[in-house]
Write a protein that holds these residues in place. Structure first.
Motif, PDB file in Angstrom:
ATOM      1  N   ILE A   1      -4.962 -24.696   0.759  1.00 56.62           N
ATOM      2  CA  ILE A   1      -6.287 -25.328   0.713  1.00 56.62           C
ATOM      3  C   ILE A   1      -6.157 -26.818   0.394  1.00 56.62           C
ATOM      4  CG2 ILE A   1      -8.490 -25.380  -0.530  1.00 56.62           C
ATOM      5  CD1 ILE A   1      -8.067 -22.256  -0.849  1.00 56.62           C
TER       6      ILE A   1
ATOM      7  N   VAL B   1      -9.679 -18.891   6.026  1.00 54.31           N
ATOM      8  CA  VAL B   1      -8.733 -19.764   5.325  1.00 54.31           C
ATOM      9  C   VAL B   1      -7.588 -18.930   4.757  1.00 54.31           C
ATOM     10  CG1 VAL B   1      -8.438 -21.321   3.353  1.00 54.31           C
ATOM     11  CG2 VAL B   1     -10.453 -21.540   4.827  1.00 54.31           C
ATOM     12  N   VAL B   2      -7.929 -17.835   4.107  1.00 57.70           N
ATOM     13  CA  VAL B   2      -6.911 -16.944   3.532  1.00 57.70           C
ATOM     14  C   VAL B   2      -6.046 -16.346   4.633  1.00 57.70           C
ATOM     15  CG1 VAL B   2      -6.588 -14.747   2.333  1.00 57.70           C
ATOM     16  CG2 VAL B   2      -8.198 -16.438   1.434  1.00 57.70           C
TER      17      VAL B   2
ATOM     18  N   VAL C   1     -16.515 -16.206  -5.089  1.00 54.69           N
ATOM     19  CA  VAL C   1     -15.599 -17.102  -4.401  1.00 54.69           C
ATOM     20  C   VAL C   1     -15.951 -17.072  -2.919  1.00 54.69           C
ATOM     21  CG1 VAL C   1     -13.179 -17.581  -3.917  1.00 54.69           C
ATOM     22  CG2 VAL C   1     -13.813 -16.590  -6.101  1.00 54.69           C
ATOM     23  N   ASN C   2     -16.558 -18.160  -2.423  1.00 59.09           N
ATOM     24  CA  ASN C   2     -16.990 -18.215  -1.029  1.00 59.09           C
ATOM     25  C   ASN C   2     -16.201 -19.198  -0.186  1.00 59.09           C
ATOM     26  OD1 ASN C   2     -19.233 -16.450  -1.438  1.00 59.09           O
ATOM     27  ND2 ASN C   2     -20.251 -18.129  -2.478  1.00 59.09           N
ATOM     28  N   THR C   3     -15.737 -20.275  -0.798  1.00 57.80           N
ATOM     29  CA  THR C   3     -15.061 -21.345  -0.064  1.00 57.80           C
ATOM     30  C   THR C   3     -13.716 -21.656  -0.701  1.00 57.80           C
ATOM     31  OG1 THR C   3     -15.994 -23.104  -1.429  1.00 57.80           O
ATOM     32  CG2 THR C   3     -17.303 -22.411   0.492  1.00 57.80           C
ATOM     33  N   GLY C   4     -12.952 -22.489  -0.018  1.00 63.27           N
ATOM     34  CA  GLY C   4     -11.681 -22.935  -0.581  1.00 63.27           C
ATOM     35  C   GLY C   4     -11.866 -23.631  -1.913  1.00 63.27           C
TER      36      GLY C   4
ATOM     37  N   ASN D   1     -15.648 -21.000   4.963  1.00 67.52           N
ATOM     38  CA  ASN D   1     -15.670 -19.615   4.512  1.00 67.52           C
ATOM     39  C   ASN D   1     -14.233 -19.219   4.195  1.00 67.52           C
ATOM     40  OD1 ASN D   1     -15.302 -16.712   4.809  1.00 67.52           O
ATOM     41  ND2 ASN D   1     -17.420 -16.658   5.456  1.00 67.52           N
ATOM     42  N   LEU D   2     -14.042 -18.603   3.074  1.00 63.82           N
ATOM     43  CA  LEU D   2     -12.697 -18.337   2.574  1.00 63.82           C
ATOM     44  C   LEU D   2     -11.922 -17.297   3.382  1.00 63.82           C
ATOM     45  CD1 LEU D   2     -10.821 -19.355   0.440  1.00 63.82           C
ATOM     46  CD2 LEU D   2     -11.752 -17.675  -1.132  1.00 63.82           C
TER      47      LEU D   2
ATOM     48  N   LEU E   1     -12.254 -21.091  -4.650  1.00 63.69           N
ATOM     49  CA  LEU E   1     -10.992 -20.455  -5.036  1.00 63.69           C
ATOM     50  C   LEU E   1     -10.144 -21.396  -5.876  1.00 63.69           C
ATOM     51  CD1 LEU E   1      -9.354 -17.814  -4.724  1.00 63.69           C
ATOM     52  CD2 LEU E   1      -8.116 -18.960  -2.894  1.00 63.69           C
TER      53      LEU E   1
END
Length: 122
Positions: free
Chosen positions: A95, A109-110, A21-24, A105-106, A27
């Protein structure tokens, strides 16, 4: 403070070579399976179960890392009644509400989603 810097470094700079899991968008892809399963008893197949596990593992990992590595003031504050299902929904909704997050990049974002959803009382 040193532990907080380590947590932030992990959230912002994990290696995409090893991460599932790298990006929104990544996910959402994994967590959609989990969200569609909520309340059901039967898991359709192993791919579905794998996606659910990746989603749940990622979210639990973020929460656990924040809880054990922080010193001083927390970045976000989870109420006692918040479970992983609620956190998954918060992240997915964040997201979806911020389409630019799909390709970012997650880690950041998280961080933004959690701080906005679970601010600490000051």
């Amino acid at each position: 403070m040193k532990k907080l810097i380590i947590v932030l470094a992990l959230l912002f700079n994990y290696s995409p070579t090893y991460a599932v899991v790298n990006t929104g968008a990544d996910l959402i892809e994994k967590c959609d399976s989990y969200i569609s399963y909520m309340g059901n008893k039967d898991i359709p197949d192993s791919n579905f179960a794998y996606a659910m596990g990746i989603c749940m593992g990622f979210v639990d990992g973020v929460v656990y890392t924040h809880s054990v590595a922080r010193t001083g003031s927390p970045i976000w504050c989870l109420p006692n009644n918040v479970n992983s299902d609620a956190i998954i929904r918060v992240l997915v909704n964040h997201i979806r509400d911020n389409p630019d997050a799909m390709q970012k990049n997650l880690g950041p974002v998280v961080l933004v989603a959690m701080v906005n959803a679970f601010p600490c009382d000051e």
